[in-house]
Design a protein around this motif. Structure first.
Motif, PDB file in Angstrom:
ATOM      1  N   GLN A 186       0.829  -1.217   0.000  1.00 20.73           N
ATOM      2  CA  GLN A 186       0.000   0.000   0.000  1.00 20.73           C
ATOM      3  C   GLN A 186       0.863   1.265   0.000  1.00 20.73           C
ATOM      4  N   ILE A 187       2.008   1.181   0.665  1.00 17.23           N
ATOM      5  CA  ILE A 187       2.929   2.327   0.647  1.00 17.23           C
ATOM      6  C   ILE A 187       3.345   2.608  -0.805  1.00 17.23           C
ATOM      7  N   SER A 188       3.658   1.522  -1.514  1.00 17.08           N
ATOM      8  CA  SER A 188       4.078   1.682  -2.906  1.00 17.08           C
ATOM      9  C   SER A 188       2.926   2.190  -3.782  1.00 17.08           C
ATOM     10  N   LEU A 189       1.709   1.745  -3.475  1.00 16.51           N
ATOM     11  CA  LEU A 189       0.542   2.237  -4.225  1.00 16.51           C
ATOM     12  C   LEU A 189       0.390   3.746  -4.053  1.00 16.51           C
ATOM     13  N   TRP A 190       0.346   4.192  -2.798  1.00 17.02           N
ATOM     14  CA  TRP A 190       0.075   5.621  -2.568  1.00 17.02           C
ATOM     15  C   TRP A 190       1.271   6.480  -2.940  1.00 17.02           C
ATOM     16  N   GLY A 191       2.433   5.863  -3.016  1.00 17.09           N
ATOM     17  CA  GLY A 191       3.607   6.587  -3.531  1.00 17.09           C
ATOM     18  C   GLY A 191       3.341   7.083  -4.946  1.00 17.09           C
ATOM     19  N   ASN A 192       2.457   6.409  -5.644  1.00 16.35           N
ATOM     20  CA  ASN A 192       2.148   6.775  -7.036  1.00 16.35           C
ATOM     21  C   ASN A 192       1.280   8.031  -7.160  1.00 16.35           C
TER      22      ASN A 192
END
Ligand code: F6P
Ligand code: MN
Length: 441
Positions: A186-192
């Motif tokens: 999820q961290i990587s998702l919202w990093g987008n």
């Protein structure tokens, strides 16, 4: 190909594609011109008069490009010889062949949005390579670096979180490990959320602590196939023979904060033994303002390594070590900066396709990758992702993307209608995200 829906295009007045071509892209071009202006004295110091002349030349080429765009001129072939010039020009001819009216020529507001938007970035690159000795200047470097510096606090929080996690990771029970896996995903998702092309090149850094926001953001995940990713990788881990590998490929998107989140995910995959090897793919030329090139990748790891912050520098040291030991491999391929949808990969870049087939899982970061996965077409919202991939199935894959373009498939019946009623800009604001998986279960 017959039977596919139409492409998103600037023809649809008022659509996000139309507004991007009309407003956002010229704004980005103006910023690029301004950046070159501001670096004039730097070019002079480095190259003397030749540098000044080159700056003038690049600016005049870019002004011409902006004029072509704003007056909806025909898309012209690329002229400067480069590795991909012929492929680009062939693709332009192909676009021309699709317009079977007698005088039909591909144009900015008429042709598929994906094509013209990619073409714009490729033309920026052409203007730069036509202007030696400043032909290696990355017009977006400054804003990518700025995104990194402005996200310092969040980066510190992430690096600290990761290093704390490392201390106990070996002792975690399966369900705890799964929870942590879902967190880093999820961290990587919202990093987008933080790309720079959506904001017209303006700063779009991460200022809050993303980890503490995960719970609140959960309802904004519209398709959530994280469970599939867990089953796949935990299964690989369990059944893996001693010397064999589990390879996860990450098709990177933006540099700066998003790249940090992807590297945190990649480091977690190794430490948790869910994977043994990670291949990253970046862009060979500056792309969509914030996309990662090898220079950005190396620069960012160096920044971390030399940071005064203990955990930031620890991440930098560890990550450099992963690269040295070959556990992390950075690769690039010109295909990622071509205008083709991914279903054309096996034809256009069979070597890359064959390489991706060796992965156990491929993670596609970001919105542009989603547009290329689905062909950037007007699909019905409920069409299965597998179908929209149009034959592109090199290995099990997952799109990790926040929505910034009017294409979305694989939703539940009624889901899109409900979202449109409650939040009309749900497809383009970057507020919503997906983990959308395709592959055997
Ligand atoms: O960095 P990302 O997530 O691929 O987003 C880039 C997106 O932003 C936009 O450039 C906005 O125009 C979209 O065209 C594109 O899909
Ligand atoms: Mn991007």
């Amino acid at each position: 190909m017959a039977g596919l829906p139409d492409s998103l295009s600037g023809q649809d007045v008022g659509s996000f594609a139309y507004l991007t071509i009309k407003d956002r892209i010229p704004q980005i071009l103006t910023k690029v011109i301004d950046t070159l202006h501001r670096h004039k004295s730097e070019f002079f110091e480095k190259h003397g008069e030749k540098g000044m002349e080159a700056e003038k030349k690049a600016i005049s080429l870019l002004s011409k490009l902006r004029n072509e765009l704003q007056t909806d001129k025909p898309i012209v072939p690329l002229v400067e010889k480069f590795v991909d010039t012929d492929i680009w020009n062939q693709y332009l001819e192909y676009q021309q062949s699709l317009l079977n009216e007698s005088d039909g020529k591909p144009r900015w507001f008429l042709s598929p949005w994906l094509f013209v938007e990619c073409y714009m970035y490729r033309r920026i690159h052409e203007a730069i390579i036509q202007s030696p000795p400043i032909d290696d200047f990355d017009v977006f470097k400054e804003s990518k670096d700025q995104n990194f510096f402005e996200s310092q606090q969040s980066i510190i929080a992430l690096c600290t979180y990761l290093q704390e996690l490392m201390k106990t990771i070996e002792d975690l029970e399966d369900n705890q490990l799964k929870d942590e896996f879902f967190k880093v995903l999820q961290i990587s998702l919202w990093g987008n959320k933080c790309d720079l092309s959506l904001s017209g090149g303006d700063t779009s850094s991460q200022k809050t602590n993303i980890i503490s926001s995960l719970k609140d953001l959960k309802p904004f995940i519209l398709v959530n196939d994280m469970e599939h990713l867990w089953s796949l990788l935990s299964n690989c881990k369990k059944t893996r023979e001693r010397a064999s590998i589990t390879r996860v490929d990450i098709i990177l998107d933006n540099s700066g904060f998003e790249l940090i989140t992807d590297l945190v995910l990649a480091d977690f995959l190794l430490s948790s033994k869910l994977a043994t090897e990670i291949h990253f793919y970046g862009k060979t030329i500056p792309w969509f303002v914030s996309d990662t090139t090898i220079h950005d990748f190396n620069w960012l790891i160096k920044q971390l390594k030399h940071s005064n912050h203990k955990w930031m520098s620890k991440c930098g040291v560890n990550w450099e070590n992963h690269i040295k030991m070959g556990r992390w491999v950075y690769l690039d391929h010109m295909f990622w900066t071509l205008p083709h949808e991914f279903s054309a990969m096996s034809q256009v870049a069979p070597d890359l396709h064959a390489e991706l087939q060796k992965a156990h899982l491929i993670l596609f970061k970001g919105d542009l990758n989603y547009r290329k996965l689905t062909g950037d077409r007007k699909w019905e919202f409920t069409i299965p992702f597998h179908q929209a991939l149009n034959g592109f199935h090199p290995a099990p894959l997952c799109s990790i993307r926040t929505l910034k373009a009017e294409v979305q498939v694989g939703l539940q019946p009624g889901q899109a209608e409900q979202l449109s009623a409650s939040d009309p800009s749900w497809m383009t604001s970057g507020k919503y995200g997906i983990f959308q998986f395709d592959g055997p279960l």
